[in-house]
Motif scaffolding. Structure first.
Motif, PDB file in Angstrom:
ATOM      1  N   GLY A 147       2.094 -18.879 -37.209  1.00 31.24           N
ATOM      2  CA  GLY A 147       2.104 -19.751 -36.050  1.00 31.24           C
ATOM      3  C   GLY A 147       0.928 -19.454 -35.146  1.00 31.24           C
ATOM      4  N   GLU A 148       0.686 -20.368 -34.199  1.00 30.17           N
ATOM      5  CA  GLU A 148      -0.431 -20.223 -33.266  1.00 30.17           C
ATOM      6  C   GLU A 148      -0.007 -20.693 -31.881  1.00 30.17           C
ATOM      7  OE1 GLU A 148      -4.304 -20.886 -36.085  1.00 30.17           O
ATOM      8  OE2 GLU A 148      -3.294 -22.708 -35.377  1.00 30.17           O
ATOM      9  N   ILE A 149      -0.570 -20.073 -30.861  1.00 29.23           N
ATOM     10  CA  ILE A 149      -0.271 -20.415 -29.471  1.00 29.23           C
ATOM     11  C   ILE A 149      -1.577 -20.709 -28.736  1.00 29.23           C
ATOM     12  CG2 ILE A 149       0.670 -19.566 -27.278  1.00 29.23           C
ATOM     13  CD1 ILE A 149       2.648 -17.904 -28.839  1.00 29.23           C
ATOM     14  N   TYR A 150      -1.522 -21.675 -27.828  1.00 31.38           N
ATOM     15  CA  TYR A 150      -2.679 -22.125 -27.045  1.00 31.38           C
ATOM     16  C   TYR A 150      -3.768 -22.724 -27.929  1.00 31.38           C
ATOM     17  CZ  TYR A 150      -0.891 -19.953 -22.742  1.00 31.38           C
ATOM     18  OH  TYR A 150      -0.116 -19.627 -21.639  1.00 31.38           O
ATOM     19  N   VAL A 151      -3.348 -23.497 -28.923  1.00 34.38           N
ATOM     20  CA  VAL A 151      -4.292 -24.238 -29.759  1.00 34.38           C
ATOM     21  C   VAL A 151      -4.012 -25.727 -29.587  1.00 34.38           C
ATOM     22  CG1 VAL A 151      -4.531 -22.389 -31.450  1.00 34.38           C
ATOM     23  CG2 VAL A 151      -2.739 -24.123 -31.763  1.00 34.38           C
ATOM     24  N   PRO A 152      -4.992 -26.591 -29.858  1.00 34.26           N
ATOM     25  CA  PRO A 152      -4.716 -28.030 -29.855  1.00 34.26           C
ATOM     26  C   PRO A 152      -3.709 -28.372 -30.943  1.00 34.26           C
ATOM     27  CG  PRO A 152      -7.076 -27.602 -29.782  1.00 34.26           C
ATOM     28  CD  PRO A 152      -6.415 -26.293 -30.106  1.00 34.26           C
ATOM     29  N   ILE A 153      -2.723 -29.199 -30.615  1.00 35.64           N
ATOM     30  CA  ILE A 153      -1.694 -29.564 -31.579  1.00 35.64           C
ATOM     31  C   ILE A 153      -1.484 -31.067 -31.573  1.00 35.64           C
ATOM     32  CG2 ILE A 153      -0.500 -27.342 -31.326  1.00 35.64           C
ATOM     33  CD1 ILE A 153       1.636 -28.857 -29.656  1.00 35.64           C
ATOM     34  N   CYS A 155       1.937 -33.578 -31.473  1.00 38.17           N
ATOM     35  CA  CYS A 155       3.390 -33.600 -31.307  1.00 38.17           C
ATOM     36  C   CYS A 155       3.831 -35.046 -31.133  1.00 38.17           C
ATOM     37  CB  CYS A 155       3.796 -32.777 -30.089  1.00 38.17           C
ATOM     38  SG  CYS A 155       5.580 -32.582 -29.880  1.00 38.17           S
ATOM     39  N   GLY A 156       4.715 -35.500 -31.999  1.00 36.30           N
ATOM     40  CA  GLY A 156       5.141 -36.891 -31.933  1.00 36.30           C
ATOM     41  C   GLY A 156       3.995 -37.849 -32.163  1.00 36.30           C
ATOM     42  N   GLY A 157       3.014 -37.414 -32.973  1.00 39.77           N
ATOM     43  CA  GLY A 157       1.863 -38.261 -33.270  1.00 39.77           C
ATOM     44  C   GLY A 157       0.826 -38.324 -32.175  1.00 39.77           C
ATOM     45  N   THR A 158       0.950 -37.444 -31.173  1.00 36.65           N
ATOM     46  CA  THR A 158       0.052 -37.474 -30.019  1.00 36.65           C
ATOM     47  C   THR A 158      -0.669 -36.137 -29.861  1.00 36.65           C
ATOM     48  OG1 THR A 158       1.476 -39.043 -28.855  1.00 36.65           O
ATOM     49  CG2 THR A 158      -0.036 -37.750 -27.509  1.00 36.65           C
ATOM     50  N   PRO A 159      -1.982 -36.165 -29.643  1.00 43.38           N
ATOM     51  CA  PRO A 159      -2.699 -34.910 -29.395  1.00 43.38           C
ATOM     52  C   PRO A 159      -2.230 -34.260 -28.097  1.00 43.38           C
ATOM     53  CG  PRO A 159      -4.227 -36.699 -29.902  1.00 43.38           C
ATOM     54  CD  PRO A 159      -2.891 -37.326 -29.662  1.00 43.38           C
ATOM     55  N   VAL A 160      -2.074 -32.951 -28.131  1.00 39.98           N
ATOM     56  CA  VAL A 160      -1.720 -32.189 -26.932  1.00 39.98           C
ATOM     57  C   VAL A 160      -2.613 -30.954 -26.886  1.00 39.98           C
ATOM     58  CG1 VAL A 160       0.101 -31.104 -25.578  1.00 39.98           C
ATOM     59  CG2 VAL A 160       0.690 -32.897 -27.227  1.00 39.98           C
ATOM     60  N   ASN A 161      -3.300 -30.786 -25.788  1.00 35.22           N
ATOM     61  CA  ASN A 161      -4.134 -29.598 -25.582  1.00 35.22           C
ATOM     62  C   ASN A 161      -3.493 -28.687 -24.551  1.00 35.22           C
ATOM     63  OD1 ASN A 161      -6.643 -30.066 -27.212  1.00 35.22           O
ATOM     64  ND2 ASN A 161      -6.662 -31.943 -25.997  1.00 35.22           N
ATOM     65  N   PRO A 162      -3.717 -27.390 -24.676  1.00 39.85           N
ATOM     66  CA  PRO A 162      -3.199 -26.485 -23.644  1.00 39.85           C
ATOM     67  C   PRO A 162      -3.683 -26.922 -22.264  1.00 39.85           C
ATOM     68  CG  PRO A 162      -4.118 -25.243 -25.487  1.00 39.85           C
ATOM     69  CD  PRO A 162      -4.488 -26.676 -25.713  1.00 39.85           C
ATOM     70  N   GLY A 163      -2.758 -27.022 -21.322  1.00 38.76           N
ATOM     71  CA  GLY A 163      -3.114 -27.427 -19.975  1.00 38.76           C
ATOM     72  C   GLY A 163      -2.948 -28.900 -19.682  1.00 38.76           C
ATOM     73  N   ASP A 164      -2.707 -29.707 -20.716  1.00 35.31           N
ATOM     74  CA  ASP A 164      -2.391 -31.110 -20.453  1.00 35.31           C
ATOM     75  C   ASP A 164      -1.082 -31.200 -19.677  1.00 35.31           C
ATOM     76  OD1 ASP A 164      -4.641 -31.958 -21.776  1.00 35.31           O
ATOM     77  OD2 ASP A 164      -3.609 -32.582 -23.597  1.00 35.31           O
ATOM     78  N   ILE A 165      -0.903 -32.290 -18.951  1.00 31.33           N
ATOM     79  CA  ILE A 165       0.341 -32.500 -18.208  1.00 31.33           C
ATOM     80  C   ILE A 165       1.308 -33.284 -19.090  1.00 31.33           C
ATOM     81  CG2 ILE A 165       1.383 -33.577 -16.172  1.00 31.33           C
ATOM     82  CD1 ILE A 165      -1.299 -33.088 -14.738  1.00 31.33           C
ATOM     83  N   VAL A 166       2.523 -32.791 -19.180  1.00 36.50           N
ATOM     84  CA  VAL A 166       3.556 -33.404 -20.019  1.00 36.50           C
ATOM     85  C   VAL A 166       4.620 -34.000 -19.115  1.00 36.50           C
ATOM     86  CG1 VAL A 166       5.254 -32.983 -21.838  1.00 36.50           C
ATOM     87  CG2 VAL A 166       3.110 -31.695 -21.815  1.00 36.50           C
ATOM     88  N   LEU A 167       4.924 -35.277 -19.348  1.00 30.35           N
ATOM     89  CA  LEU A 167       5.906 -35.988 -18.537  1.00 30.35           C
ATOM     90  C   LEU A 167       6.955 -36.596 -19.455  1.00 30.35           C
ATOM     91  CD1 LEU A 167       6.465 -36.987 -15.573  1.00 30.35           C
ATOM     92  CD2 LEU A 167       5.228 -39.065 -16.204  1.00 30.35           C
ATOM     93  N   GLY A 168       8.231 -36.347 -19.157  1.00 33.07           N
ATOM     94  CA  GLY A 168       9.303 -36.881 -19.986  1.00 33.07           C
ATOM     95  C   GLY A 168      10.439 -37.446 -19.150  1.00 33.07           C
ATOM     96  N   ASP A 169      11.064 -38.518 -19.660  1.00 35.84           N
ATOM     97  CA  ASP A 169      12.246 -39.084 -19.020  1.00 35.84           C
ATOM     98  C   ASP A 169      13.061 -39.834 -20.067  1.00 35.84           C
ATOM     99  OD1 ASP A 169      10.929 -41.529 -19.378  1.00 35.84           O
ATOM    100  OD2 ASP A 169      10.361 -41.734 -17.266  1.00 35.84           O
ATOM    101  N   ASP A 170      13.928 -40.742 -19.634  1.00 38.65           N
ATOM    102  CA  ASP A 170      14.818 -41.426 -20.576  1.00 38.65           C
ATOM    103  C   ASP A 170      14.064 -42.248 -21.619  1.00 38.65           C
ATOM    104  OD1 ASP A 170      17.002 -40.383 -19.277  1.00 38.65           O
ATOM    105  OD2 ASP A 170      17.446 -42.189 -18.133  1.00 38.65           O
ATOM    106  N   ASP A 171      12.845 -42.657 -21.335  1.00 37.04           N
ATOM    107  CA  ASP A 171      12.079 -43.472 -22.283  1.00 37.04           C
ATOM    108  C   ASP A 171      11.312 -42.652 -23.306  1.00 37.04           C
ATOM    109  OD1 ASP A 171      12.878 -45.937 -21.308  1.00 37.04           O
ATOM    110  OD2 ASP A 171      11.295 -45.999 -19.793  1.00 37.04           O
ATOM    111  N   GLY A 172      11.107 -41.360 -23.043  1.00 35.23           N
ATOM    112  CA  GLY A 172      10.375 -40.528 -23.985  1.00 35.23           C
ATOM    113  C   GLY A 172       9.399 -39.609 -23.283  1.00 35.23           C
ATOM    114  N   VAL A 173       8.264 -39.347 -23.961  1.00 35.78           N
ATOM    115  CA  VAL A 173       7.300 -38.352 -23.472  1.00 35.78           C
ATOM    116  C   VAL A 173       5.892 -38.930 -23.506  1.00 35.78           C
ATOM    117  CG1 VAL A 173       6.333 -36.041 -23.803  1.00 35.78           C
ATOM    118  CG2 VAL A 173       8.750 -36.471 -24.346  1.00 35.78           C
TER     119      VAL A 173
END
Length: 222
Positions: A147-153, A155-173
């Motif tokens: 496994g790896e931590i603090y790498v670009p990944i 998730c759910g078909g979407t790029p996520v970089n360390p430090g990006d802002i993640v927002l979630g609610d009833d509709d998804g992320v």
């Protein structure tokens, strides 16, 4: 070594004030401000309606069915972090459950977003702790890596970089690239203003819907 590593936490991270401003927005409005990109597919919360999550991405890439690096992420997370996990979309084994969420919450982790399965869903719902996942499975995980931590990944078909802002609610992320955060705040506020004006004009009977016919005519509809 690559495939089994923990990178340094990025020096540049969004301020708590920026993250707090996103707490007032819905994922749908932010998704529109993002040009309808950066939305996760197939990942929803396991909590009660009204669940809301906002925080800074602590990214984890792990082998399907293994949560060793997720445990490490919980230990090194800072208050307000959201642990976002890539595991090839596998739901063959749950990666987190009640005890890990209790520990994460104690450490100040804002919540989880996992492109895989969780378990103990009833307990998580009672906790009210924000957990977004692809599915559920009572089968527990292994703790071997890699496994790896603090790498670009992804998730759910979407790029996520360390430090990006993640927002979630009833509709998804949705994921807001941190370098565009202030711009997306301005765009979202403009969208909210447009929606308020739309409702005002609708109730007043002055809403202009002529754009529909104009669009159809431009496409050659008779």
């Amino acid at each position: 070594m690559i495939g089994f590593r923990i990178l340094p936490r990025p020096e540049r991270m969004p301020s708590p004030e920026i993250v707090d401003r996103f707490k007032n927005f819905s994922t749908s409005n932010v998704a529109d401000a993002l040009g309808r990109f950066h939305t996760m597919t197939g990942i929803h919360h396991v909590n009660n309606p009204g669940t809301h999550l906002a925080g800074v991405a602590l990214t984890v890439r792990t082998a399907p069915g293994d949560n060793l690096m997720i445990h490490k992420a919980i230990d090194i997370a800072r208050p307000g972090d959201v642990i976002v996990v890539e595991c090839d979309g596998s739901v063959g084994r749950a990666l987190i459950g009640e005890l890990m969420c209790l520990t994460a919450r104690k450490n100040g982790v804002a919540g989880f977003v996992i492109d895989g399965a969780i378990r103990d869903s009833n307990e998580l719902r009672r906790m009210g702790y924000p957990v977004f996942a692809k599915g559920k499975n009572p089968a527990g995980p292994f703790k071997e890596g890699p496994g790896e931590i603090y790498v670009p990944i992804s998730c759910g078909g979407t790029p996520v970089n360390p430090g990006d802002i993640v927002l979630g609610d009833d509709d998804g992320v949705v994921v807001i690239p941190q370098e565009h955060a202030e711009e997306i705040i301005r765009r979202t506020e403009d969208i909210l203003k447009y929606e308020r004006n739309y409702v005002r004009d609708l109730e007043a009977g002055t809403l202009d819907r002529s754009w529909v016919d104009k669009s159809l005519k431009a496409k050659g509809v008779q």
